[in-house]
Design a protein around this motif. Structure first.
Motif: not given
Length: 377
Positions: A197-202, A266-269
């Motif tokens: 969901p956050l677009g950070i899989s890589n 992640f922290g921002r979310a």
């Protein structure tokens, strides 16, 4: 002067100061190399600055902003927020008794604990234990995992803690409760609830769950941690924590790797959720995770997160009392300040070549203070 020019000037100032501080950390041998990401909101604009300093290890290539680091216990808030998303979706209850989901923990302290007790470090379990040394099965096998869960559940804290007792064993069990309730492996739960969901899989992943090709690439790119006596090799691109390694490298207590930018996203979310923005979590659930469980014990530990202690906090002196974050043993940290709408991520491999190097304890608070001073916040 237009606002854009002012914000560009500010970004450059923060970047210069963050890099100066990181270079000083490398020169002072607090760590061989590291990456930092500073993420702050100004009105409706989110700004992000990344810096890299030092080398992966002596004589090797320079660290890049995209270098992945072993996040160690930064795995814990990610796993806890995954659980809260399942709670928000009605798929998981925090008051579920652990042994009703994971039969391997029956008969132990960890078995009678609720998931919430595990996630808030209030289960009465010991902080750690060298389970990996005694596993009578091959690491990562189903039999090894069952044995580790059973043993972890039977390790009570030596003294009855008055408040919470930070417990790696508790999070190892919690990860299994979450995975079994979701009906998927923990790496898939984290991918579905957080990284996709956050677009950070890589930029945030469990190397142990990757394809062999991708894992080989991470081994080449990641900063190494320690020489491991138990495994008989230098650890690189695989989890440093031995219990997590014996468990198969995907566990609730450790196993995630990430880039500074990925962790900052992640922290921002999480920070946005607390401030009533975004769609990671409902605001009241994020508030619930950060509220004191027992205000009388003065403890800083919350559900998935730590909060700022009154004195000698790793967050430094300038971060507000409402700040929340987490540290990782390998030399990683995240701190989020709701009053400044600010996230600071610091990733290092301070345990290379040895965990005996604790200079990061002095470096970290000064780094946070210096960055906030440069921000003028």
């Amino acid at each position: 002067r237009d606002k854009r020019a002012v914000s560009e000037e500010l970004k450059q100032r923060v970047q210069r100061e963050a890099l100066r501080l990181m270079d000083a950390g490398v020169a002072g041998q607090a760590f061989p190399g590291g990456v930092a990401c500073v993420n702050w909101r100004d009105g409706d604009q989110v700004h992000s600055v990344e810096v890299a300093s030092g080398r992966l290890r002596a004589g090797e290539s320079e660290v890049r902003t995209t270098t992945p680091y072993d996040l160690a216990s930064l795995t814990k808030p990610v796993v806890a927020v995954s659980a809260l998303r399942l709670v928000a979706a009605g798929k998981l209850q925090l008051d579920v008794r652990t042994d009703s989901v994971v039969t391997d923990v029956r008969g132990g302290v960890g078995g009678v604990a609720t998931l919430e007790a595990l996630l808030t470090h209030r289960s009465g379990l010991a902080d750690w234990g060298g389970l990996y040394l005694d596993v009578p099965h091959d690491p990562g096998t189903a039999a090894a995992r069952r044995w580790i869960l059973s043993e972890a559940s039977r390790r009570p804290a030596e003294n009855e803690p008055k408040g919470p007792l930070y417990s790696d064993l508790g999070y190892l069990i919690a990860g299994e409760v979450i995975a079994r309730t979701a009906g998927e492996k923990l790496d898939r739960v984290v991918a579905k609830e957080i990284t996709e969901p956050l677009g950070i899989s890589n930029e945030m992943f469990f190397p142990a769950a990757l394809s062999p090709d991708r894992r080989a690439q991470i081994v080449r790119e990641a900063a190494p941690t320690e020489w491991c006596e138990w495994r008989g090799r230098l650890i690189r691109g695989e989890v440093h924590d031995e219990n997590s390694a014996a468990f198969g490298g995907v566990a609730g207590n450790a196993g995630l790797f990430g880039t500074a930018r990925g962790v900052a996203v992640f922290g921002r979310a999480a920070l946005d959720a607390l401030l009533g923005r975004g769609n990671l979590l409902p605001q009241q659930l994020m508030e619930y995770s950060l509220k004191p469980r027992d205000p009388d014990d003065g403890a800083t530990l919350r559900l998935g997160w730590d909060t700022k202690s009154a004195e000698n906090s790793s967050a430094g002196r300038r971060m507000s009392a409402r700040s929340f974050g987490h540290l990782g043993f390998t030399g990683t940290s995240i701190w989020c300040d709701p009053e400044r709408d600010l996230v600071i991520v610091l990733l290092t491999n301070r345990v290379h070549p040895s965990r005996a190097n604790e200079r990061i304890k002095g470096f970290r608070p000064g780094f946070h203070d210096g960055v906030i001073a440069a921000l003028g916040k």
